[in-house]
Design a protein around this motif. Structure first.
Motif, mmCIF file in Angstrom:
data_model
loop_
_atom_site.group_PDB
_atom_site.id
_atom_site.type_symbol
_atom_site.label_atom_id
_atom_site.label_comp_id
_atom_site.label_asym_id
_atom_site.label_seq_id
_atom_site.Cartn_x
_atom_site.Cartn_y
_atom_site.Cartn_z
ATOM 1 N N PHE A 155 0.816 -1.312 0.096
ATOM 2 C CA PHE A 155 -0.032 -0.078 -0.091
ATOM 3 C C PHE A 155 0.812 1.109 -0.100
ATOM 4 C CE2 PHE A 155 -1.985 3.513 1.938
ATOM 5 C CZ PHE A 155 -3.190 3.773 1.322
ATOM 6 N N ASN A 169 2.865 2.180 -3.440
ATOM 7 C CA ASN A 169 2.035 2.046 -4.664
ATOM 8 C C ASN A 169 0.818 2.928 -4.587
ATOM 9 O OD1 ASN A 169 4.020 0.091 -6.009
ATOM 10 N ND2 ASN A 169 3.424 -1.197 -4.214
ATOM 11 N N TYR A 170 0.043 3.129 -3.467
ATOM 12 C CA TYR A 170 -1.198 3.743 -3.724
ATOM 13 C C TYR A 170 -1.229 4.946 -4.534
ATOM 14 C CZ TYR A 170 -0.753 7.548 -0.343
ATOM 15 O OH TYR A 170 -0.481 8.668 0.572
ATOM 16 N N GLU A 171 -0.305 6.104 -4.344
ATOM 17 C CA GLU A 171 -0.472 7.120 -5.134
ATOM 18 C C GLU A 171 -0.248 6.846 -6.530
ATOM 19 O OE1 GLU A 171 1.040 10.598 -2.568
ATOM 20 O OE2 GLU A 171 2.678 9.240 -2.846
ATOM 21 N N GLY A 218 -6.384 1.430 -8.242
ATOM 22 C CA GLY A 218 -6.184 1.713 -6.926
ATOM 23 C C GLY A 218 -5.229 0.485 -5.964
ATOM 24 N N PRO A 219 -5.320 0.750 -4.794
ATOM 25 C CA PRO A 219 -4.656 -0.423 -3.932
ATOM 26 C C PRO A 219 -5.675 -1.493 -3.646
ATOM 27 C CG PRO A 219 -5.284 1.234 -2.715
ATOM 28 C CD PRO A 219 -5.667 1.675 -3.895
ATOM 29 N N GLU A 225 -6.881 4.496 5.470
ATOM 30 C CA GLU A 225 -7.479 5.558 4.595
ATOM 31 C C GLU A 225 -7.799 6.917 5.161
ATOM 32 O OE1 GLU A 225 -10.583 2.469 1.839
ATOM 33 O OE2 GLU A 225 -11.298 3.516 3.764
ATOM 34 N N THR A 263 -11.840 3.469 -0.646
ATOM 35 C CA THR A 263 -10.498 3.490 -1.834
ATOM 36 C C THR A 263 -9.688 2.272 -1.772
ATOM 37 O OG1 THR A 263 -10.166 6.137 -1.434
ATOM 38 C CG2 THR A 263 -8.259 4.831 -2.185
ATOM 39 N N ILE A 264 -9.531 1.491 -0.619
ATOM 40 C CA ILE A 264 -8.962 0.328 -0.772
ATOM 41 C C ILE A 264 -10.008 -0.652 -1.067
ATOM 42 C CG2 ILE A 264 -7.898 -1.647 0.617
ATOM 43 C CD1 ILE A 264 -6.836 0.857 2.269
#
Length: 544
Positions: free
Chosen positions: A197, A200-202, A210-211, A235, A244-245
């Protein structure tokens, strides 16, 4: 040995030796995030593991698993999950494999919708593999991954439009012994989640993805709630909108099949689907019902998805998911393409039959283990799903209710000498590879992961425990197993050749197999004692 200090005075200590990529992955910021997760969720995770033991003790004592009375309102009321992102709407074929560099490229380039990059059952989590896996996924997310084979010189690069990436983390029961806090190993699941996470999330969000995660081996909705809290904390900490996840949960334990509505409900902000992890589910059926002589399974090869208890599991998962707006993913085709035309035709025929059963039941997608099966699986799913992204409209609302009795139904079939010997040959070869650092192993035309070895050793343990008689009239005993183990080791030596066999770790693997199979109590996971063997060299290296 390095350590990362926290405001509370606790440290994450890196016990594993320095690896290529350690500085890139184990940054102070990433370790700080991991530290916060362990501080908040490490204690509750330990409580969940204790609850597993308590629940199993109740089942051992005669309380068969079933649907929970206290959560009936969740099952009976109308609600839906939050939603499914655009790039996860169509998952008709997914490929799975470990997070090794060439595998990641080939899987992302395959003619599939999704690649499940695996830190779990197809990866033996040696320290170098864990770090390298995070490096490989970070490079893949950025489109910067390449690989040149050291012997052939063949170059591998990523195509322009790769499959969607989902990261499968380790199960809640596994520790990461190369990282510790206050002298206690850190949960492997949190290590895999936090590092993937954080790094890599951005980039994923900037690309319109997304993640995304796969969560394995849940046994209860309380465990799903724990994950929901991990996601919500993450989050909020990174100032991301709730949901988002996104996560897909494998329903691969017998207790979890009775709590699918509840698992979806607890994770409703983050979950997009459930998956039939059928090989581990068969293992869990044995493990959960180990005290019941009327639930002994026959040969592993005879326990197929058309058996009533497994077909009920598949149909209930589909009905439950689609009622809640979630995807219902099917199981694995572990076959490996063959260069022999006749064998290859048989392989593709078996894959087609398996996928047709899943698609006809209403699954939204299915798994393969090799890119060479993608076209066959895709053709079947295309025929049933068509131009729509999934089969969410297939509600199965006219189905009769599926009962606990159906899900627990004994399975017809015979335990055979041939099946027992095959179990031994396959399990010992897999364990030998695993303790040597390889968790994804081609054996007799199938790409095997830990689930196969788990079923193999648990089946024989169960046959010994309940006095099963084989098709040739032999009673299965510890002595018979040990005799066959010696004989089948010689068979494997003949198949592999003396040089490969003698240079391998078959003596250690056979002893691990023997100790698990002859134990008075059924060990929860072979990867627990196997992990101690796997990591011993790296911990010794760091101490030196």
């Amino acid at each position: 040995m390095s350590q990362h200090s926290t405001a509370q005075g606790q440290d994450i200590v890196v016990l594993g030796p320095q690896q290529p990529g350690s500085q890139r992955i184990l940054t102070p910021e990433a370790l700080r995030f991991l530290t916060e997760l362990v501080q908040r969720f490490g204690g509750p995770r330990a409580e969940l593991m204790s609850q597993r033991q308590q629940r199993q003790a109740q089942i051992d004592a005669g309380a068969m698993p079933g649907f929970l009375a206290e959560t009936a309102a969740i099952r009976q009321s109308d609600w839906q999950i939050l939603g499914i992102p655009a790039d996860l709407q169509d998952r008709r074929v997914e490929i799975t494999g470990p997070v090794e560099r060439k595998m990641v490229i080939n899987a992302l380039n395959a003619d599939v919708k999704v690649f499940m990059a695996d830190f779990e059952d197809s990866l033996a989590p040696a320290w170098d593999k864990v770090i390298a896996g995070q490096v490989n996924l970070a490079d893949a997310v950025r489109g910067e991954i390449d690989f040149v084979h050291p012997e052939t010189g063949k170059a591998y690069t990523l195509r322009d439009d790769p499959a969607v990436l989902i990261c499968r983390v380790r199960g809640l029961h596994l520790d990461e012994r190369h990282l510790a806090m206050a002298g206690t190993a850190v949960p492997g699941a949190l290590v895999d989640f936090a590092l993937y996470f954080y790094h890599n999330y951005e980039v994923l969000l900037s690309k319109g993805s997304g993640p995304y995660f796969y969560i394995p081996k849940l046994q209860s909705h309380q465990e799903a709630r724990w994950w929901a809290q991990v996601f919500a904390f993450t989050e909020q900490r990174f100032k991301l909108p709730a949901g988002t996840i996104k996560v897909t949960c494998l329903i691969e334990t017998l207790p979890a099949v009775f709590e699918m509505d509840e698992i979806l409900y607890e994770l409703r902000n983050n979950i997009v689907g459930l998956n039939c992890g059928r090989w581990d589910y068969i293992f869990s059926y044995i493990k959960t019902l180990r005290n019941y002589p009327d639930r002994v399974l026959p040969d592993r090869q005879a326990v197929t998805m058309d058996k009533p208890f497994l077909n009920a599991y598949s149909r209930l998962l589909i009905k439950t998911c689609h009622r809640r707006g979630a995807l219902a993913m099917g199981g694995m085709a572990a076959f490996i393409p063959s260069k022999d035309p006749e064998t290859q035709a048989l392989v593709l025929q078996k894959v087609q039959k398996d996928k047709e059963l899943e698609a006809r039941n209403g699954h939204d997608g299915t798994w393969i283990a090799h890119p060479g099966l993608a076209d066959t699986a895709m053709a079947v799913m295309d025929r049933f799903i068509g131009s729509t992204p999934n089969q969410l409209s297939e509600t199965r609302s006219d189905d009769a209710p599926i009962t606990a009795e159906q899900l627990l139904e004994p399975c017809d079939g015979q335990a055979t000498e041939q099946g027992m010997r095959a179990n031994i040959r396959i399990a010992v070869q897999y364990m030998e590879a695993w303790i040597g650092g390889n968790g994804c192993v081609p054996i007799y035309g199938l790409m095997e992961d830990a689930a196969t070895a788990e079923i193999s050793r648990a089946s024989i343990w169960q046959w010994i425990r309940h006095g099963t008689v084989l098709d040739n009239g032999q009673l299965v005993t510890k002595a018979l197993f040990e005799q066959m183990l010696v004989q089948e080791l010689e068979t494997v030596r003949g198949e592999l050749g003396a040089e490969r066999f003698d240079a391998g770790r078959f003596a250690e693997a056979a002893e691990l197999f023997r100790s698990l199979t002859c134990a008075e109590q059924l060990t929860d996971f072979l990867t627990l004692p196997g992990y101690q063997i796997l990591i011993e060299p790296s911990l010794k290296e760091n101490q030196a």
